[in-house]
Design a protein around this motif. Structure first.
Motif, PDB file in Angstrom:
ATOM      1  N   SER A  61       0.875  -1.117  -0.149  1.00 31.47           N
ATOM      2  CA  SER A  61      -0.177  -0.234   0.010  1.00 31.47           C
ATOM      3  C   SER A  61       0.796   1.002  -0.110  1.00 31.47           C
ATOM      4  CB  SER A  61      -0.837  -0.102   1.194  1.00 31.47           C
ATOM      5  OG  SER A  61      -0.306   0.038   2.485  1.00 31.47           O
ATOM      6  N   ASN A  62       2.177   0.968   0.172  1.00 31.37           N
ATOM      7  CA  ASN A  62       2.995   2.260   0.450  1.00 31.37           C
ATOM      8  C   ASN A  62       4.070   2.470  -0.919  1.00 31.37           C
ATOM      9  OD1 ASN A  62       2.260   3.199   2.780  1.00 31.37           O
ATOM     10  ND2 ASN A  62       3.219   1.607   4.050  1.00 31.37           N
ATOM     11  N   VAL A  63       4.551   1.310  -1.435  1.00 34.09           N
ATOM     12  CA  VAL A  63       5.264   1.430  -2.323  1.00 34.09           C
ATOM     13  C   VAL A  63       4.975   0.858  -3.604  1.00 34.09           C
ATOM     14  CG1 VAL A  63       7.777   0.709  -2.950  1.00 34.09           C
ATOM     15  CG2 VAL A  63       7.213   0.975  -0.362  1.00 34.09           C
ATOM     16  N   ARG A  64       5.232   1.772  -4.977  1.00 31.17           N
ATOM     17  CA  ARG A  64       4.998   1.224  -6.274  1.00 31.17           C
ATOM     18  C   ARG A  64       6.324   0.986  -6.864  1.00 31.17           C
ATOM     19  NH1 ARG A  64       0.028   0.277  -7.383  1.00 31.17           N
ATOM     20  NH2 ARG A  64       0.297   0.968  -9.504  1.00 31.17           N
ATOM     21  N   ILE A  65       6.227   0.076  -7.833  1.00 32.83           N
ATOM     22  CA  ILE A  65       7.567   0.005  -8.637  1.00 32.83           C
ATOM     23  C   ILE A  65       7.523  -0.336  -9.946  1.00 32.83           C
ATOM     24  CG2 ILE A  65       8.462  -1.540  -6.789  1.00 32.83           C
ATOM     25  CD1 ILE A  65       7.968  -4.144  -8.504  1.00 32.83           C
ATOM     26  N   SER A  66       8.482  -0.159 -10.717  1.00 29.63           N
ATOM     27  CA  SER A  66       8.378  -0.149 -12.287  1.00 29.63           C
ATOM     28  C   SER A  66       9.904  -0.522 -12.650  1.00 29.63           C
ATOM     29  CB  SER A  66       7.763   1.165 -12.899  1.00 29.63           C
ATOM     30  OG  SER A  66       7.888   1.167 -14.114  1.00 29.63           O
ATOM     31  N   ASN A  67       9.668  -1.108 -14.054  1.00 32.03           N
ATOM     32  CA  ASN A  67      11.041  -1.416 -14.545  1.00 32.03           C
ATOM     33  C   ASN A  67      11.214  -0.442 -15.656  1.00 32.03           C
ATOM     34  OD1 ASN A  67       9.597  -4.547 -14.059  1.00 32.03           O
ATOM     35  ND2 ASN A  67      11.565  -4.029 -13.034  1.00 32.03           N
ATOM     36  N   ARG A  68      10.218   0.666 -15.777  1.00 35.36           N
ATOM     37  CA  ARG A  68      10.429   1.458 -16.820  1.00 35.36           C
ATOM     38  C   ARG A  68      10.393   2.818 -16.071  1.00 35.36           C
ATOM     39  NH1 ARG A  68       5.945   0.406 -21.334  1.00 35.36           N
ATOM     40  NH2 ARG A  68       6.793   2.194 -21.962  1.00 35.36           N
ATOM     41  N   MET A  79       4.477  -2.937  -4.861  1.00 35.66           N
ATOM     42  CA  MET A  79       5.560  -3.803  -4.497  1.00 35.66           C
ATOM     43  C   MET A  79       4.894  -5.107  -3.768  1.00 35.66           C
ATOM     44  SD  MET A  79       8.650  -4.432  -4.147  1.00 35.66           S
ATOM     45  CE  MET A  79       9.901  -2.756  -4.095  1.00 35.66           C
ATOM     46  N   ALA A  80       5.393  -6.186  -4.366  1.00 31.41           N
ATOM     47  CA  ALA A  80       4.922  -7.517  -3.782  1.00 31.41           C
ATOM     48  C   ALA A  80       5.670  -7.802  -2.461  1.00 31.41           C
ATOM     49  CB  ALA A  80       5.005  -8.808  -4.748  1.00 31.41           C
ATOM     50  N   LYS A  96       4.390   6.209  -1.258  1.00 31.52           N
ATOM     51  CA  LYS A  96       3.170   7.125  -1.196  1.00 31.52           C
ATOM     52  C   LYS A  96       3.257   7.945   0.001  1.00 31.52           C
ATOM     53  CE  LYS A  96       0.065   4.360  -4.097  1.00 31.52           C
ATOM     54  NZ  LYS A  96      -1.342   3.513  -3.774  1.00 31.52           N
ATOM     55  N   SER A  97       3.700   7.127   1.032  1.00 27.21           N
ATOM     56  CA  SER A  97       3.834   7.666   2.565  1.00 27.21           C
ATOM     57  C   SER A  97       4.714   7.093   3.216  1.00 27.21           C
ATOM     58  CB  SER A  97       2.299   7.333   3.100  1.00 27.21           C
ATOM     59  OG  SER A  97       2.228   6.117   3.178  1.00 27.21           O
ATOM     60  N   ALA A  98       5.254   7.773   4.565  1.00 26.33           N
ATOM     61  CA  ALA A  98       6.173   7.470   5.418  1.00 26.33           C
ATOM     62  C   ALA A  98       5.889   6.010   5.861  1.00 26.33           C
ATOM     63  CB  ALA A  98       6.422   8.639   6.595  1.00 26.33           C
ATOM     64  N   HIS A  99       6.949   5.277   6.021  1.00 26.76           N
ATOM     65  CA  HIS A  99       6.756   4.023   6.614  1.00 26.76           C
ATOM     66  C   HIS A  99       8.257   3.388   6.881  1.00 26.76           C
ATOM     67  CE1 HIS A  99       7.364   3.039   2.364  1.00 26.76           C
ATOM     68  NE2 HIS A  99       7.689   1.877   2.685  1.00 26.76           N
ATOM     69  N   ARG A 100       8.077   2.563   7.754  1.00 24.24           N
ATOM     70  CA  ARG A 100       9.443   1.652   7.952  1.00 24.24           C
ATOM     71  C   ARG A 100       9.298   0.427   7.591  1.00 24.24           C
ATOM     72  NH1 ARG A 100      12.866   2.114  13.668  1.00 24.24           N
ATOM     73  NH2 ARG A 100      14.199   0.434  13.217  1.00 24.24           N
TER      74      ARG A 100
END
Length: 296
Positions: A61-68, A79-80, A96-100
């Motif tokens: 819910s916080n991290v998005r990833i891409s290979n482009r 992110m899985a 997206k937001s602060a997290h640890r």
């Protein structure tokens, strides 16, 4: 295998929250990270060797990833929990937001990964698996293994082979390894495999290949090949090769007047007596007697 990973990376808004812990193994480097990410943090990563990222907490819910990197918003995905990144595949991330978060990075020398997989799945399937990216949100199959490996990195208590076996099991549980073919499930070689083996061994001329060579020719592990070859042909690999060599000897005996000793040398027998002994066992006659019968 002494190995240290080579990786290009750049991050903004991400900082280490605890000392990084790592352990160098045979062709493997295991690294345990505790980090904090700010909202809008970003990262870029590119490694020369395959790697696995395993997150101990859900960051989807916080991290998005891409290979482009051309249109991150449209091309990105969550992110899985576990990600396998083949060698040379870039990755961009955005928070997206602060997290640890806490995650395990496993850097694998590609030859080490192949060496682990090939005995069980064969060269072709292993090569295919290490080139295919994997993203897995349901990590129930490997989570316990990752936690055990993390404990061993924090407090090494056993021989390195223990940690290496954990890494191997994580690799096997995560990588997309093709399922068994129907022929394999049935315990036999396919006709295409037999044709390939026959063609390869005929090119050699002497029909003298090790089981390992024969297995590699049809992209199977040695143990699997040995177990199904007899079910396919009714003979062991050695018996099959001997019968093929005797078939070749019969052809040479019938088509010309080469001395038996010459034929023996040409087909890789130690001497004429060796050929005569094997020929009699398979054909029921000595080479000379068999030739006489054919001519008569």
């Amino acid at each position: 295998m002494s190995f240290w990973h080579s990786m290009s990376w750049k991050t903004e808004g991400i900082q280490v929250a605890a000392p990084v812990q790592w352990r160098q193994l045979d062709g493997l480097v295991s690294v345990l990270w505790e980090a904090e990410s700010q909202a809008g943090a970003s990262g870029y990563y590119l490694a020369d060797d395959p790697r696995i990222m395993f997150f101990f907490n859900d960051v989807s819910s916080n991290v998005r990833i891409s290979n482009r990197n051309d249109d991150f918003t449209r091309n990105s995905r969550s992110m899985a929990r576990a990600v396998y990144v083949p060698a040379g595949v870039p990755m961009w991330t955005s928070s997206k937001s602060a997290h640890r978060f806490s995650h395990l990075n496993l850097h694998l020398h590609k030859d080490r990964a192949l060496r682990y997989l090939m005995p069980s799945v064969g060269s072709s399937a292993a090569q295919t698996a290490i080139r295919r990216p994997v993203e897995l949100q349901d990590v129930s199959a490997i989570e316990a293994l990752a936690k055990l490996l993390a404990d061993e990195i924090r407090n090494p208590s056993k021989h390195a082979v223990y940690a290496e076996s954990l890494v191997g099991s994580i690799v096997a549980g995560l990588l997309d390894i093709p399922a068994e073919t129907s022929e394999k499930a049935a315990g036999r070689l396919t006709q295409a495999q037999m044709n390939k083996l026959q063609s390869h061994i005929e090119k050699r001329g002497d029909y003298r290949m090790t089981i390992a060579d024969m297995a590699a020719t049809v992209d199977l592990s040695e143990s699997w090949f040995a177990s199904v070859f007899k079910q396919t042909t009714g003979k062991s690999p050695l018996q099959w090769q001997l019968s093929k060599r005797i078939d070749q000897a019969k052809q040479l005996l019938a088509e010309g007047d080469l001395p038996v000793a010459t034929i023996a040398a040409q087909l890789g027998f130690s001497d004429q007596a060796h050929l005569t002994r094997v020929f009699r066992q398979i054909a029921g006659e000595t080479p000379a007697a068999w030739r006489k019968l054919q001519q008569g």
